[in-house]
Design a protein around this motif. Sequence first.
Motif, PDB file in Angstrom:
ATOM      1  N   MET A  61      -3.616  -1.822   6.220  1.00 18.00           N
ATOM      2  CA  MET A  61      -2.705  -0.988   5.479  1.00 18.00           C
ATOM      3  C   MET A  61      -1.534  -0.537   6.347  1.00 18.00           C
ATOM      4  SD  MET A  61      -2.475   0.036   2.476  1.00 18.00           S
ATOM      5  CE  MET A  61      -1.880   1.247   1.384  1.00 18.00           C
ATOM      6  N   THR A  62      -1.792  -0.335   7.622  1.00 20.11           N
ATOM      7  CA  THR A  62      -0.739   0.078   8.540  1.00 20.11           C
ATOM      8  C   THR A  62       0.315  -1.021   8.674  1.00 20.11           C
ATOM      9  OG1 THR A  62      -2.338   1.395   9.758  1.00 20.11           O
ATOM     10  CG2 THR A  62      -0.281   0.913  10.861  1.00 20.11           C
ATOM     11  N   TRP A  63      -0.153  -2.257   8.774  1.00 19.39           N
ATOM     12  CA  TRP A  63       0.778  -3.382   8.899  1.00 19.39           C
ATOM     13  C   TRP A  63       1.685  -3.444   7.672  1.00 19.39           C
ATOM     14  CZ3 TRP A  63       1.785  -7.670   5.931  1.00 19.39           C
ATOM     15  CH2 TRP A  63       2.626  -8.625   6.506  1.00 19.39           C
ATOM     16  N   LEU A  64       1.109  -3.241   6.494  1.00 20.86           N
ATOM     17  CA  LEU A  64       1.878  -3.281   5.256  1.00 20.86           C
ATOM     18  C   LEU A  64       2.950  -2.191   5.242  1.00 20.86           C
ATOM     19  CD1 LEU A  64       2.098  -4.676   2.485  1.00 20.86           C
ATOM     20  CD2 LEU A  64       0.566  -2.927   1.618  1.00 20.86           C
ATOM     21  N   MET A  65       2.604  -1.016   5.645  1.00 20.46           N
ATOM     22  CA  MET A  65       3.562   0.088   5.664  1.00 20.46           C
ATOM     23  C   MET A  65       4.651  -0.131   6.724  1.00 20.46           C
ATOM     24  SD  MET A  65       2.711   1.837   3.170  1.00 20.46           S
ATOM     25  CE  MET A  65       3.754   3.246   3.354  1.00 20.46           C
ATOM     26  N   ASN A  66       4.284  -0.720   7.840  1.00 20.63           N
ATOM     27  CA  ASN A  66       5.254  -0.977   8.903  1.00 20.63           C
ATOM     28  C   ASN A  66       6.255  -2.064   8.512  1.00 20.63           C
ATOM     29  OD1 ASN A  66       4.144   0.943  10.593  1.00 20.63           O
ATOM     30  ND2 ASN A  66       2.862  -0.535  11.678  1.00 20.63           N
ATOM     31  N   ASN A  67       5.855  -2.966   7.646  1.00 20.96           N
ATOM     32  CA  ASN A  67       6.694  -4.102   7.267  1.00 20.96           C
ATOM     33  C   ASN A  67       7.163  -4.040   5.811  1.00 20.96           C
ATOM     34  OD1 ASN A  67       6.554  -5.599   9.781  1.00 20.96           O
ATOM     35  ND2 ASN A  67       4.389  -5.816   9.300  1.00 20.96           N
ATOM     36  N   LEU A  68       7.074  -2.889   5.203  1.00 19.93           N
ATOM     37  CA  LEU A  68       7.408  -2.757   3.792  1.00 19.93           C
ATOM     38  C   LEU A  68       8.863  -3.128   3.500  1.00 19.93           C
ATOM     39  CD1 LEU A  68       6.228  -2.007   1.077  1.00 19.93           C
ATOM     40  CD2 LEU A  68       6.948   0.343   1.485  1.00 19.93           C
ATOM     41  N   SER A  69       9.794  -2.717   4.332  1.00 19.17           N
ATOM     42  CA  SER A  69      11.206  -3.045   4.081  1.00 19.17           C
ATOM     43  C   SER A  69      11.451  -4.547   4.156  1.00 19.17           C
ATOM     44  CB  SER A  69      12.109  -2.308   5.054  1.00 19.17           C
ATOM     45  OG  SER A  69      11.805  -2.664   6.383  1.00 19.17           O
ATOM     46  N   THR A  70      10.826  -5.218   5.100  1.00 17.84           N
ATOM     47  CA  THR A  70      10.969  -6.669   5.220  1.00 17.84           C
ATOM     48  C   THR A  70      10.363  -7.368   4.007  1.00 17.84           C
ATOM     49  OG1 THR A  70      10.848  -6.482   7.614  1.00 17.84           O
ATOM     50  CG2 THR A  70      10.457  -8.660   6.683  1.00 17.84           C
ATOM     51  N   ILE A  71       9.240  -6.899   3.555  1.00 21.21           N
ATOM     52  CA  ILE A  71       8.578  -7.488   2.394  1.00 21.21           C
ATOM     53  C   ILE A  71       9.440  -7.314   1.152  1.00 21.21           C
ATOM     54  CG2 ILE A  71       6.572  -7.287   0.875  1.00 21.21           C
ATOM     55  CD1 ILE A  71       4.970  -6.493   3.432  1.00 21.21           C
ATOM     56  N   ILE A  72      10.034  -6.150   0.971  1.00 26.63           N
ATOM     57  CA  ILE A  72      10.888  -5.904  -0.195  1.00 26.63           C
ATOM     58  C   ILE A  72      12.120  -6.803  -0.164  1.00 26.63           C
ATOM     59  CG2 ILE A  72      12.387  -4.190  -1.293  1.00 26.63           C
ATOM     60  CD1 ILE A  72      10.263  -2.090  -0.529  1.00 26.63           C
ATOM     61  N   VAL A  73      12.741  -6.943   0.989  1.00 24.80           N
ATOM     62  CA  VAL A  73      13.913  -7.815   1.122  1.00 24.80           C
ATOM     63  C   VAL A  73      13.541  -9.264   0.814  1.00 24.80           C
ATOM     64  CG1 VAL A  73      15.571  -8.759   2.770  1.00 24.80           C
ATOM     65  CG2 VAL A  73      15.146  -6.305   2.709  1.00 24.80           C
ATOM     66  N   CYS A  74      12.400  -9.713   1.301  1.00 23.04           N
ATOM     67  CA  CYS A  74      11.957 -11.087   1.028  1.00 23.04           C
ATOM     68  C   CYS A  74      11.703 -11.306  -0.460  1.00 23.04           C
ATOM     69  CB  CYS A  74      10.697 -11.406   1.828  1.00 23.04           C
ATOM     70  SG  CYS A  74      11.014 -11.621   3.577  1.00 23.04           S
TER      71      CYS A  74
END
Length: 56
Positions: free
Chosen positions: A1-14
């Motif tokens: 879950m931490t990884w997801l929160m740390n990379n949320l902006s990158t995931i949204i942009v993708c």
Amino acid sequence: MTWLMNNLSTIIVCIVLIAVVVLIINKMMKDKKKGKSSCGCGCSNCAMAGKCHGKH
């Protein structure tokens, strides 16, 4: 879950970029089915009109 929160902006942009690409491809496929040119200017004024489309 931490990884997801740390990379949320990158995931949204993708996700947004993938959606844009899918919409562009969808539009191109619809235009091709309608017989529209992909360059947007039509074939009547194109110097290569005889090369990319066979004679009808």
